[in-house]
Design a protein around this motif. Structure first.
Motif, PDB file in Angstrom:
ATOM      1  N   LEU A  36      -5.145 -13.283   6.273  1.00 54.03           N
ATOM      2  CA  LEU A  36      -5.312 -14.673   6.664  1.00 54.03           C
ATOM      3  C   LEU A  36      -4.445 -15.584   5.809  1.00 54.03           C
ATOM      4  CD1 LEU A  36      -9.183 -14.709   7.209  1.00 54.03           C
ATOM      5  CD2 LEU A  36      -7.369 -14.316   8.888  1.00 54.03           C
ATOM      6  N   PRO A  37      -4.029 -16.721   6.349  1.00 47.91           N
ATOM      7  CA  PRO A  37      -3.084 -17.592   5.625  1.00 47.91           C
ATOM      8  C   PRO A  37      -3.561 -18.038   4.254  1.00 47.91           C
ATOM      9  CG  PRO A  37      -3.278 -18.264   7.929  1.00 47.91           C
ATOM     10  CD  PRO A  37      -4.319 -17.226   7.696  1.00 47.91           C
ATOM     11  N   ASP A  38      -4.864 -18.234   4.087  1.00 48.90           N
ATOM     12  CA  ASP A  38      -5.370 -18.743   2.811  1.00 48.90           C
ATOM     13  C   ASP A  38      -5.810 -17.640   1.855  1.00 48.90           C
ATOM     14  OD1 ASP A  38      -7.486 -17.957   4.389  1.00 48.90           O
ATOM     15  OD2 ASP A  38      -8.858 -19.503   3.616  1.00 48.90           O
ATOM     16  N   GLU A  39      -5.624 -16.385   2.245  1.00 48.97           N
ATOM     17  CA  GLU A  39      -6.110 -15.275   1.418  1.00 48.97           C
ATOM     18  C   GLU A  39      -5.110 -14.875   0.345  1.00 48.97           C
ATOM     19  OE1 GLU A  39      -9.227 -12.591   3.989  1.00 48.97           O
ATOM     20  OE2 GLU A  39      -7.095 -12.155   4.211  1.00 48.97           O
ATOM     21  N   THR A  40      -5.644 -14.514  -0.800  1.00 49.00           N
ATOM     22  CA  THR A  40      -4.858 -13.918  -1.878  1.00 49.00           C
ATOM     23  C   THR A  40      -5.083 -12.414  -1.843  1.00 49.00           C
ATOM     24  OG1 THR A  40      -5.051 -15.890  -3.260  1.00 49.00           O
ATOM     25  CG2 THR A  40      -4.517 -13.824  -4.367  1.00 49.00           C
ATOM     26  N   LEU A  41      -3.987 -11.668  -1.731  1.00 49.75           N
ATOM     27  CA  LEU A  41      -4.087 -10.214  -1.552  1.00 49.75           C
ATOM     28  C   LEU A  41      -3.960  -9.482  -2.883  1.00 49.75           C
ATOM     29  CD1 LEU A  41      -4.183  -7.723   0.371  1.00 49.75           C
ATOM     30  CD2 LEU A  41      -1.667  -7.847   0.434  1.00 49.75           C
ATOM     31  N   ALA A  42      -4.855  -8.518  -3.097  1.00 50.71           N
ATOM     32  CA  ALA A  42      -4.761  -7.577  -4.212  1.00 50.71           C
ATOM     33  C   ALA A  42      -4.804  -6.178  -3.627  1.00 50.71           C
ATOM     34  CB  ALA A  42      -5.899  -7.780  -5.203  1.00 50.71           C
ATOM     35  N   VAL A  43      -3.950  -5.287  -4.122  1.00 49.24           N
ATOM     36  CA  VAL A  43      -3.870  -3.917  -3.607  1.00 49.24           C
ATOM     37  C   VAL A  43      -4.335  -2.959  -4.698  1.00 49.24           C
ATOM     38  CG1 VAL A  43      -2.369  -2.121  -2.670  1.00 49.24           C
ATOM     39  CG2 VAL A  43      -1.990  -4.524  -2.042  1.00 49.24           C
ATOM     40  N   ASN A  44      -5.231  -2.063  -4.317  1.00 50.10           N
ATOM     41  CA  ASN A  44      -5.787  -1.107  -5.267  1.00 50.10           C
ATOM     42  C   ASN A  44      -5.316   0.307  -4.922  1.00 50.10           C
ATOM     43  OD1 ASN A  44      -7.755  -0.704  -7.517  1.00 50.10           O
ATOM     44  ND2 ASN A  44      -8.734   0.637  -6.029  1.00 50.10           N
ATOM     45  N   CYS A  45      -4.527   0.896  -5.816  1.00 53.89           N
ATOM     46  CA  CYS A  45      -4.033   2.272  -5.645  1.00 53.89           C
ATOM     47  C   CYS A  45      -4.500   3.106  -6.832  1.00 53.89           C
ATOM     48  CB  CYS A  45      -2.507   2.289  -5.538  1.00 53.89           C
ATOM     49  SG  CYS A  45      -1.858   1.507  -4.056  1.00 53.89           S
ATOM     50  N   VAL A  46      -5.781   3.361  -6.886  1.00 56.30           N
ATOM     51  CA  VAL A  46      -6.358   4.168  -7.961  1.00 56.30           C
ATOM     52  C   VAL A  46      -6.417   5.615  -7.475  1.00 56.30           C
ATOM     53  CG1 VAL A  46      -8.446   4.621  -9.302  1.00 56.30           C
ATOM     54  CG2 VAL A  46      -7.632   2.270  -8.983  1.00 56.30           C
ATOM     55  N   HIS A  47      -5.590   6.469  -8.090  1.00 48.02           N
ATOM     56  CA  HIS A  47      -5.490   7.887  -7.729  1.00 48.02           C
ATOM     57  C   HIS A  47      -5.101   8.061  -6.267  1.00 48.02           C
ATOM     58  CE1 HIS A  47      -7.208   8.390 -11.620  1.00 48.02           C
ATOM     59  NE2 HIS A  47      -8.403   7.973 -11.266  1.00 48.02           N
ATOM     60  N   TYR A  48      -4.126   7.297  -5.834  1.00 47.05           N
ATOM     61  CA  TYR A  48      -3.694   7.388  -4.437  1.00 47.05           C
ATOM     62  C   TYR A  48      -2.206   7.716  -4.278  1.00 47.05           C
ATOM     63  CZ  TYR A  48      -2.657   6.249   0.393  1.00 47.05           C
ATOM     64  OH  TYR A  48      -2.228   6.328   1.687  1.00 47.05           O
ATOM     65  N   LEU A  49      -1.342   7.102  -5.066  1.00 52.24           N
ATOM     66  CA  LEU A  49       0.098   7.224  -4.841  1.00 52.24           C
ATOM     67  C   LEU A  49       0.570   8.676  -4.875  1.00 52.24           C
ATOM     68  CD1 LEU A  49       1.595   4.207  -6.845  1.00 52.24           C
ATOM     69  CD2 LEU A  49       1.038   4.354  -4.406  1.00 52.24           C
ATOM     70  N   HIS A  50      -0.056   9.509  -5.693  1.00 54.01           N
ATOM     71  CA  HIS A  50       0.411  10.889  -5.827  1.00 54.01           C
ATOM     72  C   HIS A  50       0.246  11.704  -4.549  1.00 54.01           C
ATOM     73  CE1 HIS A  50      -3.930  11.429  -6.725  1.00 54.01           C
ATOM     74  NE2 HIS A  50      -3.748  12.607  -6.146  1.00 54.01           N
ATOM     75  N   ARG A  51      -0.525  11.189  -3.596  1.00 57.69           N
ATOM     76  CA  ARG A  51      -0.739  11.932  -2.351  1.00 57.69           C
ATOM     77  C   ARG A  51       0.411  11.749  -1.350  1.00 57.69           C
ATOM     78  NH1 ARG A  51      -7.199  10.777  -1.398  1.00 57.69           N
ATOM     79  NH2 ARG A  51      -7.883  11.605  -3.406  1.00 57.69           N
ATOM     80  N   LEU A  52       1.311  10.831  -1.623  1.00 61.13           N
ATOM     81  CA  LEU A  52       2.424  10.570  -0.719  1.00 61.13           C
ATOM     82  C   LEU A  52       3.664  11.308  -1.208  1.00 61.13           C
ATOM     83  CD1 LEU A  52       1.970   6.701  -0.327  1.00 61.13           C
ATOM     84  CD2 LEU A  52       0.926   8.531   1.027  1.00 61.13           C
ATOM     85  N   ASN A  53       4.412  11.896  -0.286  1.00 60.09           N
ATOM     86  CA  ASN A  53       5.664  12.524  -0.698  1.00 60.09           C
ATOM     87  C   ASN A  53       6.694  11.451  -1.030  1.00 60.09           C
ATOM     88  OD1 ASN A  53       7.058  11.697   1.692  1.00 60.09           O
ATOM     89  ND2 ASN A  53       6.289  13.495   2.782  1.00 60.09           N
ATOM     90  N   ARG A  54       7.790  11.858  -1.655  1.00 55.04           N
ATOM     91  CA  ARG A  54       8.736  10.886  -2.201  1.00 55.04           C
ATOM     92  C   ARG A  54       9.280   9.933  -1.134  1.00 55.04           C
ATOM     93  NH1 ARG A  54      11.066  11.178  -7.295  1.00 55.04           N
ATOM     94  NH2 ARG A  54       9.575  12.124  -8.728  1.00 55.04           N
ATOM     95  N   ASP A  55       9.707  10.472  -0.004  1.00 59.91           N
ATOM     96  CA  ASP A  55      10.286   9.621   1.040  1.00 59.91           C
ATOM     97  C   ASP A  55       9.272   8.604   1.548  1.00 59.91           C
ATOM     98  OD1 ASP A  55      12.664  10.974   0.796  1.00 59.91           O
ATOM     99  OD2 ASP A  55      12.229  12.373   2.443  1.00 59.91           O
ATOM    100  N   ARG A  56       8.071   9.081   1.824  1.00 62.58           N
ATOM    101  CA  ARG A  56       7.029   8.194   2.327  1.00 62.58           C
ATOM    102  C   ARG A  56       6.608   7.191   1.251  1.00 62.58           C
ATOM    103  NH1 ARG A  56       1.891  10.929   5.143  1.00 62.58           N
ATOM    104  NH2 ARG A  56       3.572  11.667   6.510  1.00 62.58           N
ATOM    105  N   LEU A  57       6.613   7.625   0.006  1.00 65.03           N
ATOM    106  CA  LEU A  57       6.189   6.759  -1.093  1.00 65.03           C
ATOM    107  C   LEU A  57       7.099   5.547  -1.240  1.00 65.03           C
ATOM    108  CD1 LEU A  57       4.361   6.226  -3.527  1.00 65.03           C
ATOM    109  CD2 LEU A  57       5.849   7.713  -4.870  1.00 65.03           C
ATOM    110  N   HIS A  58       8.407   5.747  -1.189  1.00 61.79           N
ATOM    111  CA  HIS A  58       9.337   4.624  -1.332  1.00 61.79           C
ATOM    112  C   HIS A  58       9.158   3.616  -0.204  1.00 61.79           C
ATOM    113  CE1 HIS A  58      11.832   5.591  -4.825  1.00 61.79           C
ATOM    114  NE2 HIS A  58      11.679   6.859  -4.501  1.00 61.79           N
ATOM    115  N   LEU A  59       8.993   4.094   1.023  1.00 60.38           N
ATOM    116  CA  LEU A  59       8.769   3.194   2.146  1.00 60.38           C
ATOM    117  C   LEU A  59       7.439   2.458   2.010  1.00 60.38           C
ATOM    118  CD1 LEU A  59       9.995   5.482   5.086  1.00 60.38           C
ATOM    119  CD2 LEU A  59      11.183   3.485   4.130  1.00 60.38           C
TER     120      LEU A  59
END
Length: 413
Positions: free
Chosen positions: A241-264
């Protein structure tokens, strides 16, 4: 004993491959820990070069001299040996080589070796909750990530948290309580991804009830994200939403993506302009393309983890048994036995994550002195052992056992 995997005939010693360790011949004697480690590494090398017969014999020796109920070394060796047996059987199947399980090596049959993959979901959930209770690993990561998010959203009145793999949502009640104490309290919306819609719904219901008890305006949106699905598609369809402040939580998540998918994925997250991205990962390289190096790195990492459990929990702890056999057992099996897209636990060291995040436009946000004080208090009050240590490197926090770093938490924007 060691001799139980072989017959009494002297031909066994005469026929022994000269490349295999001499400790094979030490009958009626349990090898010391350093020899057990070397035996495991030797077995991994045998599997890598498709010497299935020798590897199978050595697995029998290792299983007969280890136990899920022994000391930390025996328990660790047992888990890694089971995982090596799983890899051995998969490699043998791929090579159309049929292995008959060694009856002398208890627990080495295919049905037992693959049991960790077929644990009931309730047992897996229970082991996760036990892990959260008996070790500081999850709580340290979540507490520090929460503090980074709270400081980044200070003064904003509409908060939206995108949590990749929310699981049971145990990270969020402390943050919700802190948000509710602000005046005026902001609105909070959490979008959580997961693989099971029913679990996501139950998680959302619990969080909604807790928010209601706090008088906090709250919404929860579940999103199914299977392992085979592209998380970029999820981020593309996410409504901010236009007035929302976004925070992204990647706790023990990034390692599940392969390198190509991770960069994208990281580029897409950056394009969403979040106020903060909280990242927590294992401080270990379990993504090395060479199996033997990945194996040694994993063994040393989990040796420190098992040592910490040995030092902080009673000998007959049921919680420790569940955590080691189910939660960590599944991780070890994945690292050792799986390859390619089938492997999920692609842990890497902080330096690798730092390079990838910076290359996609992120800058590291220093974690605050208050966040450090909170982490120290967590260890002092709930896990009072001198073995756990906190370190600060490159404005990020690291939790270690003795002299080995195990987990990192960092904040990015």
């Amino acid at each position: 004993m060691l001799g139980s995997s072989f017959g009494s005939s002297s031909h066994d010693e005469e026929d022994q491959d000269p490349s295999t360790p001499n400790v094979y011949l030490h009958r009626h004697q349990i090898p010391p820990p350093i020899h057990m480690r070397q035996l495991l590494i030797s077995c991994a090398e045998l599997v890598s070069r498709s010497d299935f017969s020798a590897a199978h014999r050595l697995i029998g020796i290792l299983l007969s001299n280890s136990s899920p109920y022994g000391d930390s070394t025996e328990r660790l060796v047992h888990q890694f040996t089971k995982s090596l047996s799983l890899r051995l059987n998969r490699c043998a199947d791929a090579a159309t080589f049929f292995l008959i399980p060694n009856s002398a090596a208890a627990g080495s049959s295919s049905s037992n070796i693959t049991a960790h993959e077929n644990y009931d979901d309730a047992l897996v959930r229970s082991s996760y909750l036990s892990l959260n209770q008996v070790t500081p690993f999850i709580r340290f990561c979540q507490l520090t990530a929460n503090q980074a998010i709270l400081e980044a959203i200070e003064g904003h009145q509409a908060i939206h948290i995108l949590d990749f793999d929310i699981m049971h949502g145990v990270q969020w009640p402390p943050l919700m309580q802190a948000v509710a104490e602000r005046f005026p309290p902001p609105t909070l919306r959490i979008t959580g991804t997961g693989t099971d819609l029913e679990i996501l719904r139950r998680t959302g219901d619990r969080l909604a009830k807790f928010a209601h008890s706090l008088g906090l305006r709250f919404q929860f949106h579940p999103i199914i994200l299977l392992q085979s699905e592209d998380p970029i598609a999820v981020t593309s369809s996410l409504l901010i939403l236009p007035d929302e402040t976004l925070a992204v939580n990647c706790v023990h998540y990034l390692h599940r993506l392969n390198r190509d998918r991770l960069h994208l994925f990281l580029r897409r997250i950056k394009a969403m302009s979040p106020m903060v991205v909280a990242v927590a990962e294992r401080e270990a390289n379990h993504n090395h393309p060479i199996f033997q190096q990945r194996f040694v790195e994993a063994f040393d990492h989990y040796a420190a983890v098992f040592d910490s459990l040995e030092a902080t929990l009673p000998p007959n702890s049921r919680e420790r048994l569940a955590v080691e056999q189910i939660w960590f057992g599944r991780e070890i099996a994945d690292i050792v036995a799986a390859e390619g897209e089938n492997r999920r636990e692609r842990h890497e060291r902080f330096r690798s994550w730092e390079v990838m995040l910076r290359s996609t436009g992120f800058s590291n946000c220093p974690l605050s002195p208050f966040a450090l004080s909170q982490a120290k208090l967590l260890l002092r009050l709930h896990y009072p052992s001198e073995g756990y240590q906190l370190h600060i490197v490159n404005d990020s926090f690291f939790l270690g056992w003795q002299n080995q770093l195990l987990f990192s938490v960092s904040s990015w924007r």
